[in-house]
Design a protein around this motif. Structure first.
Motif, PDB file in Angstrom:
ATOM      1  N   CYS A  93       0.832  -1.202   0.000  1.00 42.97           N
ATOM      2  CA  CYS A  93       0.000   0.000   0.000  1.00 42.97           C
ATOM      3  C   CYS A  93       0.867   1.252   0.000  1.00 42.97           C
ATOM      4  CB  CYS A  93      -0.905   0.006   1.225  1.00 42.97           C
ATOM      5  SG  CYS A  93      -2.121  -1.328   1.215  1.00 42.97           S
ATOM      6  N   ASN A  94       0.370   2.282  -0.676  1.00 44.31           N
ATOM      7  CA  ASN A  94       1.082   3.556  -0.674  1.00 44.31           C
ATOM      8  C   ASN A  94       0.431   4.588   0.244  1.00 44.31           C
ATOM      9  OD1 ASN A  94      -1.111   4.270  -2.264  1.00 44.31           O
ATOM     10  ND2 ASN A  94       0.060   4.277  -4.161  1.00 44.31           N
ATOM     11  N   CYS A  95      -0.663   4.202   0.871  1.00 42.14           N
ATOM     12  CA  CYS A  95      -1.323   5.085   1.827  1.00 42.14           C
ATOM     13  C   CYS A  95      -2.019   4.229   2.885  1.00 42.14           C
ATOM     14  CB  CYS A  95      -2.330   5.987   1.119  1.00 42.14           C
ATOM     15  SG  CYS A  95      -3.120   7.165   2.238  1.00 42.14           S
ATOM     16  N   VAL A  96      -1.588   4.380   4.126  1.00 41.15           N
ATOM     17  CA  VAL A  96      -2.229   3.684   5.245  1.00 41.15           C
ATOM     18  C   VAL A  96      -2.589   4.732   6.279  1.00 41.15           C
ATOM     19  CG1 VAL A  96      -1.939   1.994   7.099  1.00 41.15           C
ATOM     20  CG2 VAL A  96      -0.993   1.519   4.833  1.00 41.15           C
ATOM     21  N   VAL A  97      -3.848   4.701   6.708  1.00 41.87           N
ATOM     22  CA  VAL A  97      -4.362   5.689   7.647  1.00 41.87           C
ATOM     23  C   VAL A  97      -4.886   4.972   8.886  1.00 41.87           C
ATOM     24  CG1 VAL A  97      -6.100   7.507   8.011  1.00 41.87           C
ATOM     25  CG2 VAL A  97      -5.024   7.231   5.751  1.00 41.87           C
ATOM     26  N   ARG A  98      -4.512   5.497  10.054  1.00 39.25           N
ATOM     27  CA  ARG A  98      -5.093   5.037  11.323  1.00 39.25           C
ATOM     28  C   ARG A  98      -6.202   6.023  11.666  1.00 39.25           C
ATOM     29  NH1 ARG A  98      -3.814   0.097  13.740  1.00 39.25           N
ATOM     30  NH2 ARG A  98      -5.557   0.914  14.919  1.00 39.25           N
ATOM     31  N   PHE A  99      -7.451   5.635  11.414  1.00 35.86           N
ATOM     32  CA  PHE A  99      -8.611   6.472  11.731  1.00 35.86           C
ATOM     33  C   PHE A  99      -8.742   6.600  13.243  1.00 35.86           C
ATOM     34  CE2 PHE A  99     -13.201   7.199  12.263  1.00 35.86           C
ATOM     35  CZ  PHE A  99     -13.411   8.228  11.364  1.00 35.86           C
ATOM     36  N   ASP A 100      -8.525   5.494  13.938  1.00 34.43           N
ATOM     37  CA  ASP A 100      -8.485   5.466  15.398  1.00 34.43           C
ATOM     38  C   ASP A 100      -7.046   5.189  15.805  1.00 34.43           C
ATOM     39  OD1 ASP A 100     -11.398   5.592  16.007  1.00 34.43           O
ATOM     40  OD2 ASP A 100     -11.420   3.703  14.903  1.00 34.43           O
ATOM     41  N   LEU A 101      -6.646   5.692  16.947  1.00 34.53           N
ATOM     42  CA  LEU A 101      -5.287   5.447  17.416  1.00 34.53           C
ATOM     43  C   LEU A 101      -5.074   3.953  17.657  1.00 34.53           C
ATOM     44  CD1 LEU A 101      -4.881   8.353  19.977  1.00 34.53           C
ATOM     45  CD2 LEU A 101      -3.977   8.217  17.653  1.00 34.53           C
ATOM     46  N   PRO A 102      -3.890   3.448  17.379  1.00 39.66           N
ATOM     47  CA  PRO A 102      -3.606   2.037  17.671  1.00 39.66           C
ATOM     48  C   PRO A 102      -3.778   1.767  19.164  1.00 39.66           C
ATOM     49  CG  PRO A 102      -1.800   3.038  16.432  1.00 39.66           C
ATOM     50  CD  PRO A 102      -2.735   4.139  16.809  1.00 39.66           C
ATOM     51  N   GLN A 103      -4.281   0.598  19.488  1.00 39.88           N
ATOM     52  CA  GLN A 103      -4.500   0.244  20.893  1.00 39.88           C
ATOM     53  C   GLN A 103      -3.206  -0.062  21.633  1.00 39.88           C
ATOM     54  OE1 GLN A 103      -7.564   0.296  22.624  1.00 39.88           O
ATOM     55  NE2 GLN A 103      -7.947   1.518  20.797  1.00 39.88           N
ATOM     56  N   ASN A 104      -2.164  -0.456  20.868  1.00 35.80           N
ATOM     57  CA  ASN A 104      -0.880  -0.778  21.476  1.00 35.80           C
ATOM     58  C   ASN A 104       0.221  -0.633  20.427  1.00 35.80           C
ATOM     59  OD1 ASN A 104      -0.839  -3.321  19.964  1.00 35.80           O
ATOM     60  ND2 ASN A 104      -2.370  -4.006  21.446  1.00 35.80           N
ATOM     61  N   TYR A 105       1.454  -0.781  20.876  1.00 30.92           N
ATOM     62  CA  TYR A 105       2.588  -0.589  19.970  1.00 30.92           C
ATOM     63  C   TYR A 105       2.609  -1.643  18.865  1.00 30.92           C
ATOM     64  CZ  TYR A 105       7.288   0.345  18.286  1.00 30.92           C
ATOM     65  OH  TYR A 105       8.359   0.639  17.488  1.00 30.92           O
ATOM     66  N   ARG A 106       2.275  -2.863  19.201  1.00 30.16           N
ATOM     67  CA  ARG A 106       2.255  -3.937  18.195  1.00 30.16           C
ATOM     68  C   ARG A 106       1.283  -3.588  17.059  1.00 30.16           C
ATOM     69  NH1 ARG A 106       3.227  -9.624  17.927  1.00 30.16           N
ATOM     70  NH2 ARG A 106       1.816 -10.602  16.446  1.00 30.16           N
ATOM     71  N   SER A 107       0.109  -3.071  17.417  1.00 34.63           N
ATOM     72  CA  SER A 107      -0.881  -2.669  16.424  1.00 34.63           C
ATOM     73  C   SER A 107      -0.335  -1.546  15.545  1.00 34.63           C
ATOM     74  CB  SER A 107      -2.160  -2.231  17.134  1.00 34.63           C
ATOM     75  OG  SER A 107      -3.134  -1.824  16.218  1.00 34.63           O
ATOM     76  N   TYR A 108       0.363  -0.596  16.159  1.00 35.41           N
ATOM     77  CA  TYR A 108       0.994   0.494  15.413  1.00 35.41           C
ATOM     78  C   TYR A 108       1.991  -0.061  14.395  1.00 35.41           C
ATOM     79  CZ  TYR A 108       4.614   3.989  14.533  1.00 35.41           C
ATOM     80  OH  TYR A 108       5.537   4.783  13.930  1.00 35.41           O
ATOM     81  N   VAL A 109       2.884  -0.928  14.855  1.00 36.41           N
ATOM     82  CA  VAL A 109       3.927  -1.485  13.984  1.00 36.41           C
ATOM     83  C   VAL A 109       3.320  -2.308  12.857  1.00 36.41           C
ATOM     84  CG1 VAL A 109       5.857  -3.131  13.904  1.00 36.41           C
ATOM     85  CG2 VAL A 109       5.716  -1.457  15.750  1.00 36.41           C
ATOM     86  N   GLN A 110       2.336  -3.144  13.177  1.00 34.48           N
ATOM     87  CA  GLN A 110       1.724  -4.001  12.155  1.00 34.48           C
ATOM     88  C   GLN A 110       0.985  -3.176  11.105  1.00 34.48           C
ATOM     89  OE1 GLN A 110       2.271  -7.153  11.728  1.00 34.48           O
ATOM     90  NE2 GLN A 110       3.361  -7.489  13.633  1.00 34.48           N
ATOM     91  N   SER A 111       0.227  -2.187  11.529  1.00 34.02           N
ATOM     92  CA  SER A 111      -0.511  -1.376  10.551  1.00 34.02           C
ATOM     93  C   SER A 111       0.454  -0.519   9.739  1.00 34.02           C
ATOM     94  CB  SER A 111      -1.575  -0.513  11.235  1.00 34.02           C
ATOM     95  OG  SER A 111      -1.025   0.359  12.182  1.00 34.02           O
ATOM     96  N   LYS A 112       1.475   0.020  10.368  1.00 32.21           N
ATOM     97  CA  LYS A 112       2.478   0.816   9.668  1.00 32.21           C
ATOM     98  C   LYS A 112       3.209  -0.029   8.630  1.00 32.21           C
ATOM     99  CE  LYS A 112       6.079   4.175  10.722  1.00 32.21           C
ATOM    100  NZ  LYS A 112       7.103   3.805   9.775  1.00 32.21           N
ATOM    101  N   GLY A 113       3.390  -1.296   8.935  1.00 35.51           N
ATOM    102  CA  GLY A 113       4.066  -2.206   8.015  1.00 35.51           C
ATOM    103  C   GLY A 113       3.299  -2.461   6.727  1.00 35.51           C
ATOM    104  N   ARG A 114       2.034  -2.128   6.698  1.00 34.46           N
ATOM    105  CA  ARG A 114       1.240  -2.277   5.467  1.00 34.46           C
ATOM    106  C   ARG A 114       1.561  -1.176   4.459  1.00 34.46           C
ATOM    107  NH1 ARG A 114      -0.158  -7.391   4.904  1.00 34.46           N
ATOM    108  NH2 ARG A 114      -1.340  -8.178   6.673  1.00 34.46           N
ATOM    109  N   ALA A 115       2.188  -0.094   4.898  1.00 37.25           N
ATOM    110  CA  ALA A 115       2.589   1.006   4.006  1.00 37.25           C
ATOM    111  C   ALA A 115       3.998   0.710   3.498  1.00 37.25           C
ATOM    112  CB  ALA A 115       2.542   2.334   4.755  1.00 37.25           C
ATOM    113  N   ARG A 116       4.111  -0.284   2.640  1.00 39.68           N
ATOM    114  CA  ARG A 116       5.437  -0.723   2.207  1.00 39.68           C
ATOM    115  C   ARG A 116       5.725  -0.484   0.728  1.00 39.68           C
ATOM    116  NH1 ARG A 116       2.332  -5.390   2.916  1.00 39.68           N
ATOM    117  NH2 ARG A 116       2.470  -6.855   1.180  1.00 39.68           N
TER     118      ARG A 116
END
Length: 158
Positions: A93-116
């Motif tokens: 993906c070239n654009c990944v948006v967190r509409f809601d804040l990640p619940q934890n750091y793992r969620s942040y890292v995993q969702s951020k990893g989709r913007a690759r």
């Protein structure tokens, strides 16, 4: 990023948000020539969605069908719950948006990893008042896990 090159995911917390946001984006895109390139669908986890009905629930079969269409670029924006954060095959993906804040750091890292994809953007929607706090939390966790700080994320909101 050219309009026709969009391949994005918007992460939301609740199943009803995925369904509602997907419907809203499609409605707005169909009525606005500048946004007409956006084609959206949603994917959520399985099981009971708190009595919201079958629209907010998603079977394995329906989930697989939506993800297959996303991989085949039959639509270019996926609204998803945490089910897509890891373990499922999705395009770069070239654009990944967190509409809601990640619940934890793992969620942040995993969702951020989709913007690759090359020149991708990872965007966190947050109120101005919370940006510094969130930035500090992310940077502390990055240092704890890898001894380096990676600031390639963006904030949008108020």
């Amino acid at each position: 990023m050219k309009d026709s090159s969009l391949c994005g995911i918007v992460f939301v917390e609740k199943r009803y948000q995925a369904l509602s946001l997907s419907q809203l984006i499609n409605r707005v895109a169909s009525g606005d020539a500048e946004l007409g390139f956006i084609s959206c669908n949603h994917v959520t986890g399985h099981g009971n969605a708190g009595g919201l009905g079958s629209d907010a629930e998603m079977s394995f079969k329906k989930q697989d069908k939506v993800l297959r269409k996303f991989r085949n670029h039959e639509f270019n924006l996926l609204i998803a719950t945490s089910v897509v954060e890891e373990g499922l095959d999705v395009p770069k993906c070239n654009c990944v948006v967190r509409f809601d804040l990640p619940q934890n750091y793992r969620s942040y890292v995993q969702s951020k990893g989709r913007a690759r994809a090359k020149e991708s953007r990872f965007i966190i929607l947050a109120e101005k008042e919370r940006r510094e706090e969130i930035t500090c939390q992310v940077e502390v966790r990055q240092i704890e896990t890898s001894n380096k700080v990676n600031k390639n994320y963006y904030f949008m909101g108020d």
